[in-house]
Write a protein that holds these residues in place. Structure first.
Motif, PDB file in Angstrom:
ATOM      1  N   UNK A 164       0.653  -0.899  -0.036  1.00 16.77           N
ATOM      2  CA  UNK A 164      -0.052   0.257   0.180  1.00 16.77           C
ATOM      3  C   UNK A 164       0.962   1.469  -0.074  1.00 16.77           C
ATOM      4  N   UNK A 165       0.336   2.557  -0.882  1.00 15.57           N
ATOM      5  CA  UNK A 165       1.419   3.304  -1.223  1.00 15.57           C
ATOM      6  C   UNK A 165       0.436   4.323  -0.418  1.00 15.57           C
ATOM      7  N   UNK A 166       0.994   5.205   1.202  1.00 16.40           N
ATOM      8  CA  UNK A 166       0.144   6.339   1.769  1.00 16.40           C
ATOM      9  C   UNK A 166       1.081   7.549   1.069  1.00 16.40           C
ATOM     10  N   UNK A 167      -0.026   8.288   1.215  1.00 16.86           N
ATOM     11  CA  UNK A 167       0.652   9.800   0.825  1.00 16.86           C
ATOM     12  C   UNK A 167      -0.002  10.936   2.191  1.00 16.86           C
ATOM     13  N   UNK A 168       1.032  11.101   2.731  1.00 19.49           N
ATOM     14  CA  UNK A 168       0.626  12.348   3.771  1.00 19.49           C
ATOM     15  C   UNK A 168       0.603  13.692   2.402  1.00 19.49           C
ATOM     16  N   UNK A 169      -0.926  13.880   2.678  1.00 18.21           N
ATOM     17  CA  UNK A 169      -1.252  15.105   1.733  1.00 18.21           C
ATOM     18  C   UNK A 169      -1.150  16.224   2.650  1.00 18.21           C
ATOM     19  N   UNK A 170      -0.784  16.875   3.746  1.00 15.29           N
ATOM     20  CA  UNK A 170      -0.498  17.503   4.621  1.00 15.29           C
ATOM     21  C   UNK A 170       1.174  18.103   4.169  1.00 15.29           C
ATOM     22  N   UNK A 188      -2.444   3.610  11.752  1.00 12.53           N
ATOM     23  CA  UNK A 188      -2.486   4.524  12.778  1.00 12.53           C
ATOM     24  C   UNK A 188      -2.698   5.651  11.484  1.00 12.53           C
ATOM     25  N   UNK A 189      -1.468   6.161   9.952  1.00 11.91           N
ATOM     26  CA  UNK A 189      -2.378   7.023   9.572  1.00 11.91           C
ATOM     27  C   UNK A 189      -3.337   6.920   9.041  1.00 11.91           C
ATOM     28  N   UNK A 190      -3.895   5.236   7.737  1.00  6.94           N
ATOM     29  CA  UNK A 190      -5.450   5.330   7.299  1.00  6.94           C
ATOM     30  C   UNK A 190      -6.117   5.731   7.811  1.00  6.94           C
ATOM     31  N   UNK A 196      -4.110  11.789   5.410  1.00  7.94           N
ATOM     32  CA  UNK A 196      -3.677  10.062   5.141  1.00  7.94           C
ATOM     33  C   UNK A 196      -4.311   9.219   3.957  1.00  7.94           C
ATOM     34  N   UNK A 197      -3.309   9.315   2.780  1.00  6.40           N
ATOM     35  CA  UNK A 197      -4.516   8.302   1.428  1.00  6.40           C
ATOM     36  C   UNK A 197      -3.476   7.055   0.927  1.00  6.40           C
TER      37      UNK A 197
END
Ligand code: 13P
Ligand code: 13P
Ligand code: MG
Ligand code: MG
Ligand code: MG
Length: 362
Positions: A164-170, A188-190, A196-197
């Motif tokens: 899973x590639x997760x992006x931090x949009x901030x 914790x993130x998603x 987090x997306x």
């Protein structure tokens, strides 16, 4: 030979209010897409006031000409929207001129490139009155939850799991989690989908792309609260990927998402048919449509309108019950979003007006 599926979407004007797309815009988009020699095939979808251009081609991801075509279509549709005085004409187009790639200019983009398999079923999910993080929970269930996806347990071709590639949009960063081992860290993130997306998911054994979402958050791009970021997501199905029914199953339980009324409320994501893709109650509730296609040498055979199945009636019923309950809260959180998440707020003006009436306590 590799095929690219590009789904590029924008809201360039609502009919009436934010509830739907005027047929003249869809007709314009269809005409411009079918006239293009760049593409193998195309389909124009919509949900609420968002136009979704579904395109197949051999130009790869982030291709300037394909993005330019989408941009030109949205500009042409905006012209019609202005003439008809549709609501929020040009809403999602933040830039005045195209600069090579629609990323960062307003439209949402989900793209994936792959070698077409012997049979290539895909689903394009399109949602309105919500945000990109709305896909986190359903994507997690599809690709990491054995209680949703039986194949994770019983299909030897899925048993190793997914990346899973997760992006931090901030902070504009990314991280890749290997599942199942790292699901606790990832959650914790998603579990904070406003920041987090899940951007992409890969089949671990083969490295093949399995899913891709649009993660643009317009409010962050514009540096102010425009926040019109109704998202899309592409999922490949069967043969090592989730079965079609496993990819649809998470939507049988409507989860709460952000983006309802004025982009400032939380509501249940209701799975609907194309015919029902016209949010109206309190401008919602938020909606998701699932269009299925079989690819054949890049041709889009379809669509199948999956959520037209009466098996999703109970989900709609439950979404309506949740909507009724949340509406009783009126302007209170958690129906109204937390202060940092609202697209609209009067807090600065009201605070300024009352500034002198706040007494300091010690
Ligand atoms: P059929 O037996 O209808 O081909 O379905 C197979 C399957 O695996 C469905 O998930
Ligand atoms: P859209 O994001 O679909 O344009 O909706 C905005 C809104 O404010 C609805 O109340
Ligand atoms: Mg709109
Ligand atoms: Mg919309
Ligand atoms: Mg929105």
């Amino acid at each position: 030979k590799k095929i690219t599926v590009s789904v590029i979407k924008a809201d360039v004007g609502g009919f009436v209010g934010h509830s739907s797309v005027h047929p003249a815009l869809l007709e314009k988009a269809r005409g411009m897409l079918s006239g293009s020699s760049l593409l193998i095939d195309s389909y124009v979808g919509y949900v609420g006031d968002d136009i979704d251009l579904i395109m197949t081609h051999e130009q790869g991801r982030n291709n300037g000409e394909v993005h330019q075509l989408a941009w030109d279509i949205f500009i042409a549709c905006t012209e019609i929207a202005r003439k008809l005085k549709l609501y929020g004409a040009g809403q999602d187009l933040l830039a005045d001129a195209f600069s090579g790639n629609v990323k960062g200019m307003g439209p949402g983009v989900a793209e994936m490139e792959f070698e077409e398999r012997k049979s290539e079923p895909i689903i394009v999910f399109m949602a309105d009155k919500t945000e990109p993080g709305a896909w986190n929970l359903p994507l997690y269930k599809m690709f990491a939850d054995p209680f949703n996806t039986a194949g994770l347990v019983i299909d030897p071709n899925m048993h190793d799991g997914f990346l899973f590639e997760v992006r931090d949009l901030i902070e504009n960063k990314r991280i890749t989690f290997a599942c199942p081992e790292e699901i606790y860290d990832m959650l914790v993130f998603i579990g904070a989908p406003g920041r987090y997306c899940i951007k992409r998911i890969f089949h671990r054994q083969s490295g093949d792309i399995a899913a891709a979402s649009s993660t643009q958050r317009l409010n962050l791009m514009a540096g102010r609260y425009v926040g019109k970021d109704d998202p899309v997501c592409i999922v490949r199905c069967q043969s090592g990927m989730p079965a079609v029914g496993e990819a649809l199953e998470p939507f049988a339980q409507p989860h709460l998402v952000s983006g309802w009324m004025r982009g400032s409320h939380s509501g249940p994501l209701m799975p609907v048919s194309m015919e029902q893709a016209t949010p109206s109650r309190f401008d919602g509730p938020p909606r998701v449509v699932a269009l299925g296609f079989q690819l054949a040498e890049g041709k889009l055979i379809g669509p199948r309108d999956f959520f037209a199945d009466p098996a999703f009636d109970p989900a709609r019923q439950k979404a309506n019950e949740l909507a009724n309950y949340l509406r009783t809260l009126g302007p209170f959180e958690p129906h109204r979003l937390h202060l940092d998440e609202m697209e609209y707020t009067t807090m600065p003006q009201v605070s300024k007006k009352l500034k002198d009436r706040f007494e300091k306590l010690r």
